[in-house]
Design a protein around this motif. Sequence first.
Motif, PDB file in Angstrom:
ATOM      1  N   PRO A 125      56.808  29.147  64.355  1.00  0.00           N
ATOM      2  CA  PRO A 125      56.165  27.887  64.745  1.00  0.00           C
ATOM      3  C   PRO A 125      54.658  27.877  64.481  1.00  0.00           C
ATOM      4  O   PRO A 125      54.117  26.848  64.045  1.00  0.00           O
ATOM      5  CB  PRO A 125      56.468  27.771  66.243  1.00  0.00           C
ATOM      6  CG  PRO A 125      57.746  28.539  66.410  1.00  0.00           C
ATOM      7  CD  PRO A 125      57.645  29.689  65.443  1.00  0.00           C
ATOM      8  N   GLU A 126      53.985  28.992  64.687  1.00  0.00           N
ATOM      9  CA  GLU A 126      52.535  29.041  64.456  1.00  0.00           C
ATOM     10  C   GLU A 126      52.205  28.832  62.983  1.00  0.00           C
ATOM     11  O   GLU A 126      51.248  28.112  62.646  1.00  0.00           O
ATOM     12  CB  GLU A 126      51.961  30.372  64.942  1.00  0.00           C
ATOM     13  CG  GLU A 126      52.054  30.582  66.444  1.00  0.00           C
ATOM     14  CD  GLU A 126      53.451  30.990  66.937  1.00  0.00           C
ATOM     15  OE1 GLU A 126      53.721  30.810  68.146  1.00  0.00           O
ATOM     16  OE2 GLU A 126      54.287  31.457  66.134  1.00  0.00           O
ATOM     17  N   GLY A 127      52.979  29.446  62.106  1.00  0.00           N
ATOM     18  CA  GLY A 127      52.753  29.297  60.670  1.00  0.00           C
ATOM     19  C   GLY A 127      52.991  27.877  60.184  1.00  0.00           C
ATOM     20  O   GLY A 127      52.219  27.335  59.390  1.00  0.00           O
ATOM     21  N   VAL A 128      54.071  27.258  60.659  1.00  0.00           N
ATOM     22  CA  VAL A 128      54.375  25.879  60.264  1.00  0.00           C
ATOM     23  C   VAL A 128      53.335  24.921  60.854  1.00  0.00           C
ATOM     24  O   VAL A 128      52.864  24.018  60.157  1.00  0.00           O
ATOM     25  CB  VAL A 128      55.808  25.488  60.671  1.00  0.00           C
ATOM     26  CG1 VAL A 128      56.078  24.020  60.370  1.00  0.00           C
ATOM     27  CG2 VAL A 128      56.822  26.371  59.938  1.00  0.00           C
ATOM     28  N   LEU A 129      52.942  25.141  62.098  1.00  0.00           N
ATOM     29  CA  LEU A 129      51.914  24.300  62.710  1.00  0.00           C
ATOM     30  C   LEU A 129      50.596  24.394  61.932  1.00  0.00           C
ATOM     31  O   LEU A 129      49.926  23.377  61.708  1.00  0.00           O
ATOM     32  CB  LEU A 129      51.686  24.703  64.170  1.00  0.00           C
ATOM     33  CG  LEU A 129      50.629  23.894  64.925  1.00  0.00           C
ATOM     34  CD1 LEU A 129      51.030  22.427  65.013  1.00  0.00           C
ATOM     35  CD2 LEU A 129      50.427  24.482  66.321  1.00  0.00           C
ATOM     36  N   MET A 171      57.064  27.100  50.839  1.00  0.00           N
ATOM     37  CA  MET A 171      57.915  26.759  51.984  1.00  0.00           C
ATOM     38  C   MET A 171      58.963  25.718  51.608  1.00  0.00           C
ATOM     39  O   MET A 171      59.269  24.808  52.368  1.00  0.00           O
ATOM     40  CB  MET A 171      57.074  26.279  53.169  1.00  0.00           C
ATOM     41  CG  MET A 171      57.765  26.501  54.507  1.00  0.00           C
ATOM     42  SD  MET A 171      56.851  25.896  55.944  1.00  0.00           S
ATOM     43  CE  MET A 171      55.380  26.883  55.893  1.00  0.00           C
ATOM     44  N   PHE A 172      59.526  25.873  50.415  1.00  0.00           N
ATOM     45  CA  PHE A 172      60.528  24.943  49.905  1.00  0.00           C
ATOM     46  C   PHE A 172      61.874  25.318  50.505  1.00  0.00           C
ATOM     47  O   PHE A 172      62.351  26.432  50.330  1.00  0.00           O
ATOM     48  CB  PHE A 172      60.563  25.055  48.381  1.00  0.00           C
ATOM     49  CG  PHE A 172      61.490  24.108  47.675  1.00  0.00           C
ATOM     50  CD1 PHE A 172      61.777  22.860  48.177  1.00  0.00           C
ATOM     51  CD2 PHE A 172      62.051  24.475  46.469  1.00  0.00           C
ATOM     52  CE1 PHE A 172      62.607  21.986  47.501  1.00  0.00           C
ATOM     53  CE2 PHE A 172      62.879  23.621  45.769  1.00  0.00           C
ATOM     54  CZ  PHE A 172      63.162  22.374  46.281  1.00  0.00           C
ATOM     55  N   ALA A 173      62.463  24.378  51.217  1.00  0.00           N
ATOM     56  CA  ALA A 173      63.748  24.650  51.856  1.00  0.00           C
ATOM     57  C   ALA A 173      64.642  23.414  51.791  1.00  0.00           C
ATOM     58  O   ALA A 173      64.184  22.301  52.041  1.00  0.00           O
ATOM     59  CB  ALA A 173      63.539  25.050  53.319  1.00  0.00           C
ATOM     60  N   VAL A 174      65.896  23.646  51.453  1.00  0.00           N
ATOM     61  CA  VAL A 174      66.929  22.621  51.494  1.00  0.00           C
ATOM     62  C   VAL A 174      68.033  23.162  52.389  1.00  0.00           C
ATOM     63  O   VAL A 174      68.459  24.308  52.233  1.00  0.00           O
ATOM     64  CB  VAL A 174      67.471  22.308  50.081  1.00  0.00           C
ATOM     65  CG1 VAL A 174      68.637  21.329  50.157  1.00  0.00           C
ATOM     66  CG2 VAL A 174      66.364  21.769  49.182  1.00  0.00           C
ATOM     67  N   GLU A 181      55.603  41.772  59.577  1.00  0.00           N
ATOM     68  CA  GLU A 181      56.926  41.231  59.856  1.00  0.00           C
ATOM     69  C   GLU A 181      56.954  39.714  59.983  1.00  0.00           C
ATOM     70  O   GLU A 181      58.026  39.122  60.062  1.00  0.00           O
ATOM     71  CB  GLU A 181      57.523  41.900  61.097  1.00  0.00           C
ATOM     72  CG  GLU A 181      57.869  43.352  60.827  1.00  0.00           C
ATOM     73  CD  GLU A 181      58.630  44.011  61.963  1.00  0.00           C
ATOM     74  OE1 GLU A 181      59.030  43.311  62.926  1.00  0.00           O
ATOM     75  OE2 GLU A 181      58.830  45.232  61.885  1.00  0.00           O
ATOM     76  N   ARG A 182      55.779  39.063  59.955  1.00  0.00           N
ATOM     77  CA  ARG A 182      55.772  37.596  59.937  1.00  0.00           C
ATOM     78  C   ARG A 182      56.453  37.072  58.678  1.00  0.00           C
ATOM     79  O   ARG A 182      56.900  35.935  58.641  1.00  0.00           O
ATOM     80  CB  ARG A 182      54.337  37.048  59.976  1.00  0.00           C
ATOM     81  CG  ARG A 182      53.631  37.283  61.288  1.00  0.00           C
ATOM     82  CD  ARG A 182      52.219  36.761  61.218  1.00  0.00           C
ATOM     83  NE  ARG A 182      51.520  37.401  60.092  1.00  0.00           N
ATOM     84  CZ  ARG A 182      50.445  36.907  59.501  1.00  0.00           C
ATOM     85  NH1 ARG A 182      49.924  35.772  59.898  1.00  0.00           N
ATOM     86  NH2 ARG A 182      49.868  37.551  58.510  1.00  0.00           N
ATOM     87  N   PHE A 183      56.528  37.880  57.633  1.00  0.00           N
ATOM     88  CA  PHE A 183      57.122  37.469  56.364  1.00  0.00           C
ATOM     89  C   PHE A 183      58.495  38.078  56.139  1.00  0.00           C
ATOM     90  O   PHE A 183      59.073  37.925  55.068  1.00  0.00           O
ATOM     91  CB  PHE A 183      56.179  37.837  55.208  1.00  0.00           C
ATOM     92  CG  PHE A 183      54.839  37.186  55.359  1.00  0.00           C
ATOM     93  CD1 PHE A 183      54.667  35.848  55.056  1.00  0.00           C
ATOM     94  CD2 PHE A 183      53.757  37.906  55.838  1.00  0.00           C
ATOM     95  CE1 PHE A 183      53.426  35.238  55.216  1.00  0.00           C
ATOM     96  CE2 PHE A 183      52.518  37.306  55.994  1.00  0.00           C
ATOM     97  CZ  PHE A 183      52.354  35.963  55.681  1.00  0.00           C
ATOM     98  N   GLY A 184      59.003  38.789  57.114  1.00  0.00           N
ATOM     99  CA  GLY A 184      60.315  39.387  57.008  1.00  0.00           C
ATOM    100  C   GLY A 184      60.259  40.899  56.957  1.00  0.00           C
ATOM    101  O   GLY A 184      59.201  41.504  56.829  1.00  0.00           O
ATOM    102  N   ILE A 185      61.429  41.489  57.077  1.00  0.00           N
ATOM    103  CA  ILE A 185      61.580  42.941  57.042  1.00  0.00           C
ATOM    104  C   ILE A 185      62.280  43.292  55.735  1.00  0.00           C
ATOM    105  O   ILE A 185      63.473  43.033  55.569  1.00  0.00           O
ATOM    106  CB  ILE A 185      62.394  43.431  58.258  1.00  0.00           C
ATOM    107  CG1 ILE A 185      61.705  42.985  59.559  1.00  0.00           C
ATOM    108  CG2 ILE A 185      62.575  44.933  58.206  1.00  0.00           C
ATOM    109  CD1 ILE A 185      62.579  43.123  60.792  1.00  0.00           C
ATOM    110  N   PRO A 186      61.536  43.857  54.776  1.00  0.00           N
ATOM    111  CA  PRO A 186      62.112  44.149  53.461  1.00  0.00           C
ATOM    112  C   PRO A 186      63.281  45.132  53.542  1.00  0.00           C
ATOM    113  O   PRO A 186      63.246  46.088  54.312  1.00  0.00           O
ATOM    114  CB  PRO A 186      60.947  44.761  52.684  1.00  0.00           C
ATOM    115  CG  PRO A 186      59.721  44.316  53.414  1.00  0.00           C
ATOM    116  CD  PRO A 186      60.121  44.199  54.852  1.00  0.00           C
ATOM    117  N   GLN A 187      64.282  44.889  52.715  1.00  0.00           N
ATOM    118  CA  GLN A 187      65.450  45.754  52.640  1.00  0.00           C
ATOM    119  C   GLN A 187      65.406  46.647  51.405  1.00  0.00           C
ATOM    120  O   GLN A 187      66.357  47.367  51.118  1.00  0.00           O
ATOM    121  CB  GLN A 187      66.725  44.906  52.638  1.00  0.00           C
ATOM    122  CG  GLN A 187      66.872  44.069  53.894  1.00  0.00           C
ATOM    123  CD  GLN A 187      66.828  44.916  55.148  1.00  0.00           C
ATOM    124  OE1 GLN A 187      67.730  45.713  55.389  1.00  0.00           O
ATOM    125  NE2 GLN A 187      65.773  44.778  55.945  1.00  0.00           N
TER     126      GLN A 187
END
Length: 182
Positions: A55-59, A95-98, A162-168
């Motif tokens: 939410p903070e990033g989108v805001l 932030m392109f999402a469908v 980790e705000r951008f994810g946890i790489p695998q």
Amino acid sequence: METTTTRTSEPVFRTAAVADVPVLVELVESAYRGDASRAGWTTEADLLEGQRTDPEGVLAVVTDANSRLLVAEQDGETVACCHLEHRGDHVYFGMFAVRPTAQGGGLGKLVMSEAERLARAEWDAAAMHMTVIRQRTELIAWYERRGYRRTGRMSPFPYGDERFGIPQRDDLEFELLVKELD
């Protein structure tokens, strides 16, 4: 296998408001992470776990004077979004999402066309830039079919944030893609 949802109307585009933040976070997360994302083809679930945004990033995007978070609605439902950020002579696209159940029916193409139109109309941008995880070959090919070109310019993935994810995997990096706007 889940089928693509049939929509009865053309998308309506608007700029996101602060009140949209929770719905947009859910939309972005559903398109890229976790099992729900596997209903579409844009999932990053095999590359990254954890969150895609918060939410903070989108805001921050919604309230940034140099940005616009474009929202697409169909039949009263938020079905897609993208972030446009004015950066001098170009606009950054992100932030392109469908929604996964709405993928594969041309909605993404419509959102991209509207984003490019806005970049030219609002900021007189000469080009659109984006970064894509280089391992996402199918997604990069989709962008290439829309006129974007690979530049070979790489930037590192933000490992440890980790705000951008946890790489695998340990070889993730972003490639810059560019499209000249007419």
